[in-house]
Design an enzyme around this catalytic site. Sequence first.
Site, short mmCIF file in Angstrom:
data_model
loop_
_atom_site.label_atom_id
_atom_site.label_comp_id
_atom_site.label_asym_id
_atom_site.label_seq_id
_atom_site.Cartn_x
_atom_site.Cartn_y
_atom_site.Cartn_z
N ASP A 11 0.88 -1.18 0.00
CA ASP A 11 0.00 0.00 0.00
C ASP A 11 0.91 1.23 0.00
O ASP A 11 2.13 1.11 0.10
CB ASP A 11 -0.89 -0.02 1.25
CG ASP A 11 -1.79 1.20 1.35
OD1 ASP A 11 -2.41 1.55 0.33
OD2 ASP A 11 -1.87 1.82 2.42
N SER A 12 0.27 2.41 -0.07
CA SER A 12 1.05 3.65 -0.01
C SER A 12 1.53 3.96 1.41
O SER A 12 2.35 4.85 1.60
CB SER A 12 0.19 4.82 -0.48
OG SER A 12 -0.92 4.97 0.38
N CYS A 74 -4.31 -1.97 -1.69
CA CYS A 74 -4.47 -0.57 -2.05
C CYS A 74 -5.47 -0.52 -3.22
O CYS A 74 -5.25 -1.18 -4.24
CB CYS A 74 -3.11 -0.04 -2.50
SG CYS A 74 -3.17 1.57 -3.28
N GLU A 153 -2.76 8.99 7.84
CA GLU A 153 -1.30 8.82 7.94
C GLU A 153 -0.73 9.67 9.08
O GLU A 153 0.25 9.31 9.70
CB GLU A 153 -0.61 9.18 6.62
CG GLU A 153 -0.77 8.14 5.52
CD GLU A 153 0.04 6.85 5.74
OE1 GLU A 153 1.16 6.92 6.27
OE2 GLU A 153 -0.48 5.77 5.35
N CYS A 185 -10.95 2.64 -0.11
CA CYS A 185 -9.54 2.97 0.15
C CYS A 185 -9.19 2.29 1.45
O CYS A 185 -9.96 2.35 2.42
CB CYS A 185 -9.37 4.49 0.28
SG CYS A 185 -7.72 4.97 0.88
N HIS A 187 -7.25 2.93 3.72
CA HIS A 187 -7.07 3.80 4.90
C HIS A 187 -8.41 4.07 5.60
O HIS A 187 -8.42 4.46 6.77
CB HIS A 187 -6.47 5.14 4.49
CG HIS A 187 -4.99 5.10 4.20
ND1 HIS A 187 -4.47 4.55 3.07
CD2 HIS A 187 -3.94 5.57 4.92
CE1 HIS A 187 -3.14 4.68 3.08
NE2 HIS A 187 -2.79 5.30 4.20
N1 DGL Z 1 -4.72 3.11 0.69
C1 DGL Z 1 -4.65 3.30 -0.71
C2 DGL Z 1 -5.96 3.00 -1.38
O1 DGL Z 1 -6.62 2.07 -0.95
C3 DGL Z 1 -3.90 4.53 -1.19
C4 DGL Z 1 -4.34 5.83 -0.63
C5 DGL Z 1 -3.43 7.01 -1.03
O2 DGL Z 1 -2.22 6.92 -0.79
O3 DGL Z 1 -3.95 8.00 -1.55
O4 DGL Z 1 -6.34 3.58 -2.36
#
Ligand code: DGL
Length: 268
Positions: A11-12, A74, A153, A185, A187
């Site tokens: 993931d990011s 992600c 984050e 997402c 997150h």
């Molecule tokens: N968590 C990731 C997603 O599901 C990336 C979110 C990001 O870095 O913008 O899209």
Amino acid sequence: MSDPRPIGLFDSGVGGLTVSRQIFRLMPGESTVYFGDNAHVPYGPRKPEELIGFAEDILTFLVSCGVKYVIFACNTNSSISLPVVRKRYTVPMIGLIEPGVRQAVRVSTGGRIGVIATEATIKSGAYQRALKALNPELAVFGQAAPRLVPLVEAGQAGTWESFEAVSEYVQPLKQAGIDTLILGCTHYPFLEAEFREVLGPEVKLVDPAEATIMAAREEMYRLGLLNNPGGDPVQHRYFVSGDPRAFQKAARYFLGEEIPSVQQVKLD
Ligand code: DGL
């Protein structure tokens, strides 16, 4: 047959830990290698070419760690990079979109489904297409939410600011009368309490992670890739491209778990 090699996921940043959580719950016999590309977070505002480049660097790294299967933890990369890079690697891979969509269609009561995700995911149209492909009659509403990933984050889930941001993004979806919302997402499950509060109990929240891990488990079973429990002890390794301390702090805060060793790896 038993395959003790680890599963790779990426993931990011910390969002993919919401996917790790489901691996630990549903496949407790599996080891993992996690890559958090936190030097490049957020992915949401980035261009497809750039995201595909990051995904290739990370996949090459995960393959060098000996992974047997890759989970795109992600949604942004599941929408944009996975369809492109899948053909370039022999390791089997899965993303979050199709399992998430199937789950949403299963639980939706009125066929009015919202998707909240990064700008890149919404712009790609991946969720909208996958939902319509399953059922063209569905009413689908997409909403980009660029402020949410930086808040998560920064460890600001559960604050007034995160509540306000979620309220603002969810308003148009509420007005559209959705009965189901896909948290598109990884997150966003960290903001589940905010979504719940704003949407009330009637709207179903779908986190695609659980359905994805169940689909991954099925595919790994078919491919003979599962590890039989009772063999070597499982091992979970964590790598990041940016600051390991920020990642550890977020993991402690969100998972209530200490991740003792997070290694920094520069991929470019
Ligand atoms: N968590 C990731 C997603 O599901 C990336 C979110 C990001 O870095 O913008 O899209």
